[in-house]
Design a protein around this motif. Structure first.
Motif, PDB file in Angstrom:
ATOM      1  N   ALA A  61       0.959  -1.282   0.290  1.00 11.85           N
ATOM      2  CA  ALA A  61       0.274   0.066  -0.429  1.00 11.85           C
ATOM      3  C   ALA A  61       0.786   0.999  -0.003  1.00 11.85           C
ATOM      4  O   ALA A  61       0.011   1.910  -0.795  1.00 11.85           O
ATOM      5  CB  ALA A  61      -0.594  -0.186   1.515  1.00 11.85           C
ATOM      6  N   TYR A  62       1.905   1.436   0.751  1.00 15.87           N
ATOM      7  CA  TYR A  62       2.936   2.483   0.901  1.00 15.87           C
ATOM      8  C   TYR A  62       3.542   1.845  -0.209  1.00 15.87           C
ATOM      9  O   TYR A  62       3.382   3.853  -0.851  1.00 15.87           O
ATOM     10  CB  TYR A  62       3.866   2.345   2.086  1.00 15.87           C
ATOM     11  CG  TYR A  62       3.683   2.475   3.109  1.00 15.87           C
ATOM     12  CD1 TYR A  62       2.892   4.135   4.076  1.00 15.87           C
ATOM     13  CD2 TYR A  62       3.071   1.854   3.974  1.00 15.87           C
ATOM     14  CE1 TYR A  62       2.399   3.955   5.125  1.00 15.87           C
ATOM     15  CE2 TYR A  62       2.281   1.979   5.902  1.00 15.87           C
ATOM     16  CZ  TYR A  62       2.515   3.196   5.873  1.00 15.87           C
ATOM     17  OH  TYR A  62       1.888   3.557   7.013  1.00 15.87           O
ATOM     18  N   GLY A 110       2.703   5.961  -3.108  1.00 15.11           N
ATOM     19  CA  GLY A 110       4.457   6.298  -3.986  1.00 15.11           C
ATOM     20  C   GLY A 110       4.438   6.522  -5.496  1.00 15.11           C
ATOM     21  O   GLY A 110       4.715   7.760  -6.228  1.00 15.11           O
ATOM     22  N   ASN A 111       4.070   5.446  -6.263  1.00 17.02           N
ATOM     23  CA  ASN A 111       4.053   6.184  -7.131  1.00 17.02           C
ATOM     24  C   ASN A 111       2.874   7.359  -7.514  1.00 17.02           C
ATOM     25  O   ASN A 111       2.558   7.582  -8.371  1.00 17.02           O
ATOM     26  CB  ASN A 111       3.426   4.443  -7.660  1.00 17.02           C
ATOM     27  CG  ASN A 111       4.616   3.569  -7.238  1.00 17.02           C
ATOM     28  OD1 ASN A 111       5.263   3.961  -7.726  1.00 17.02           O
ATOM     29  ND2 ASN A 111       4.085   2.278  -7.672  1.00 17.02           N
ATOM     30  N   ASP A 135       8.419  14.758  -2.144  1.00 17.80           N
ATOM     31  CA  ASP A 135       9.028  14.124  -0.510  1.00 17.80           C
ATOM     32  C   ASP A 135       8.280  13.189   0.058  1.00 17.80           C
ATOM     33  O   ASP A 135       8.143  12.596   0.546  1.00 17.80           O
ATOM     34  CB  ASP A 135       9.500  15.640   0.084  1.00 17.80           C
ATOM     35  CG  ASP A 135      10.497  16.597  -0.378  1.00 17.80           C
ATOM     36  OD1 ASP A 135      11.252  16.003  -1.033  1.00 17.80           O
ATOM     37  OD2 ASP A 135      10.318  17.631  -0.343  1.00 17.80           O
ATOM     38  N   ALA A 136       7.196  13.822  -0.204  1.00 12.45           N
ATOM     39  CA  ALA A 136       6.318  12.022  -0.039  1.00 12.45           C
ATOM     40  C   ALA A 136       5.759  10.996  -0.440  1.00 12.45           C
ATOM     41  O   ALA A 136       6.153  10.274  -0.045  1.00 12.45           O
ATOM     42  CB  ALA A 136       4.645  13.141  -0.086  1.00 12.45           C
ATOM     43  N   ALA A 137       6.228  11.307  -1.422  1.00 10.24           N
ATOM     44  CA  ALA A 137       6.634  10.006  -2.090  1.00 10.24           C
ATOM     45  C   ALA A 137       7.872   8.654  -1.953  1.00 10.24           C
ATOM     46  O   ALA A 137       7.598   8.278  -1.882  1.00 10.24           O
ATOM     47  CB  ALA A 137       6.623  10.114  -4.351  1.00 10.24           C
ATOM     48  N   ALA A 156      10.435  -1.054  -4.379  1.00  9.92           N
ATOM     49  CA  ALA A 156      10.251   0.341  -3.661  1.00  9.92           C
ATOM     50  C   ALA A 156      12.102   1.087  -3.169  1.00  9.92           C
ATOM     51  O   ALA A 156      11.819   2.037  -3.304  1.00  9.92           O
ATOM     52  CB  ALA A 156       9.864  -0.240  -2.038  1.00  9.92           C
ATOM     53  N   ILE A 157      13.064   0.260  -2.892  1.00 14.12           N
ATOM     54  CA  ILE A 157      14.441   0.994  -3.161  1.00 14.12           C
ATOM     55  C   ILE A 157      14.532   1.304  -4.599  1.00 14.12           C
ATOM     56  O   ILE A 157      15.309   2.644  -4.385  1.00 14.12           O
ATOM     57  CB  ILE A 157      15.409  -0.762  -3.215  1.00 14.12           C
ATOM     58  CG1 ILE A 157      15.058  -0.205  -1.513  1.00 14.12           C
ATOM     59  CG2 ILE A 157      17.246   0.245  -2.616  1.00 14.12           C
ATOM     60  CD1 ILE A 157      15.371  -2.150  -0.886  1.00 14.12           C
ATOM     61  N   ASN A 158      14.711   0.672  -5.227  1.00 13.16           N
ATOM     62  CA  ASN A 158      14.800   1.207  -7.065  1.00 13.16           C
ATOM     63  C   ASN A 158      13.846   2.170  -7.178  1.00 13.16           C
ATOM     64  O   ASN A 158      14.654   3.245  -7.437  1.00 13.16           O
ATOM     65  CB  ASN A 158      13.592   0.572  -8.053  1.00 13.16           C
ATOM     66  CG  ASN A 158      14.277   0.658  -9.526  1.00 13.16           C
ATOM     67  OD1 ASN A 158      14.968   0.860 -10.319  1.00 13.16           O
ATOM     68  ND2 ASN A 158      13.371   1.220  -9.806  1.00 13.16           N
TER      69      ASN A 158
END
Length: 301
Positions: free
Chosen positions: A148-149, A153-154, A163-165, A182-184
């Motif tokens: 979900a996070y 972010g997307n 910044d929020a992403a 997510a790291i990518n």
């Protein structure tokens, strides 16, 4: 289900001749087996488990067919409807997914997974603002869902909230070990913000987790190329590997679909224009799927 069998049996009886004959002393009494509720529930859950296994194996269409059978057997169980919606989402049956999610929410409005699935659907339908609202509602119910996070972010990237992403991707990676996607995407945000060294660090970390990721390899190649001649040899090698693994990354339009920002796409275009990569680029262009966009061209719009 029992009544349907009974109607079938009755129609067969009506089709018989009306001649009445004496019944044999040991005549068999017609019997139609009606499954008990617990048996139906057990069968439905077994089918759901099979559908979930198919979904994990990437066989979304087959999973959707089994999930449809699950909701017929267990029409009031929201889990089956959520499973059906997920399978339909992955097999690009968007309209059906909307219907399944609506039924699931009707049955269980406090199920976080339903809100997450709706958010993912909104994101895929090009409605990032709607997706953010749905995902945040789900996160209020379940704050430990890494996926979900990631979706959040997307959506924030699409709205320019970098910044929020970045915070959402960091939260996702913190919740799930080795969540390389997510790291990518942290790297994507950092590179666009001018934090090239930090982006390189994220992408190098991804390739330690999963060495054959074409997106990360090409993004890292572009970042190393931008740093100067000392990194050129490694950048060329990474770029060749990436284009061989996923030729579509030769296209600016495809990069953009993967949420690459204008700065990364521009640097990648410069990299792919190098004479040393001409053969690799031409092979990728020949093998890429049909679509808009020219290999290596930059489009900041």
């Amino acid at each position: 289900m029992g009544r349907r069998f009974w109607r079938l049996f009755s129609s067969l009886c009506l089709a018989l001749p009306l001649t009445v004959l004496p019944a044999p002393a040991k005549a068999l009494v017609p019997f139609v087996y009606l499954p008990q509720e617990k048996e139906l529930e057990g069968a439905g859950l077994g089918i759901a488990q099979a559908a979930a296994r198919l979904l994990r194996l990437g066989q979304a269409e087959d999973a959707a067919r089994l999930a449809e059978l699950t909701v017929r057997l267990l029409p009031d169980d929201p889990r089956g409807w959520v499973l059906l919606a997920e399978a339909e989402l992955r097999s690009n049956q968007m309209e059906k997914a909307v219907v399944a999610l609506a039924r699931a929410k009707q049955l269980d409005p406090n199920n976080a997974g339903i809100w997450f699935a709706e958010g993912s659907l909104a994101l895929r339908n090009g409605k990032p603002q709607d997706a953010i609202g749905l995902l945040r509602k789900g996160i209020e119910l379940d704050g430990k869902n890494a996926g979900a996070y990631f979706d959040l972010g997307n959506a924030q990237i699409l709205l320019g909230n970098t910044d929020a992403a970045l915070g959402s991707f960091e939260k996702a990676a913190g919740l799930r070990k080795d969540f390389w996607e997510a790291i990518n995407n942290q790297g994507l945000v950092l590179f666009e913000s001018g934090r090239t060294a930090d982006a390189i660090g994220r992408w190098q970390r991804v390739l330690k987790i999963k060495p054959d990721i074409a997106e990360t390899s090409l993004a890292l190649a572009a970042a190393l190329f931008e740093r100067g001649p000392a990194e050129r040899a490694q950048a060329l090698k990474l770029a060749e590997t990436a284009l061989a693994e996923e030729p579509n990354y030769v296209k600016d339009s495809f990069q953009k679909e993967q949420l690459w920002g204008p700065r990364l796409r521009a640097v990648t275009a410069q990299l792919l224009a190098l004479p040393e990569l001409k053969a690799a680029v031409e092979r990728a262009q020949a093998n890429a799927t049909a679509g808009d966009g020219n290999g290596g061209s930059s489009d900041d719009s």
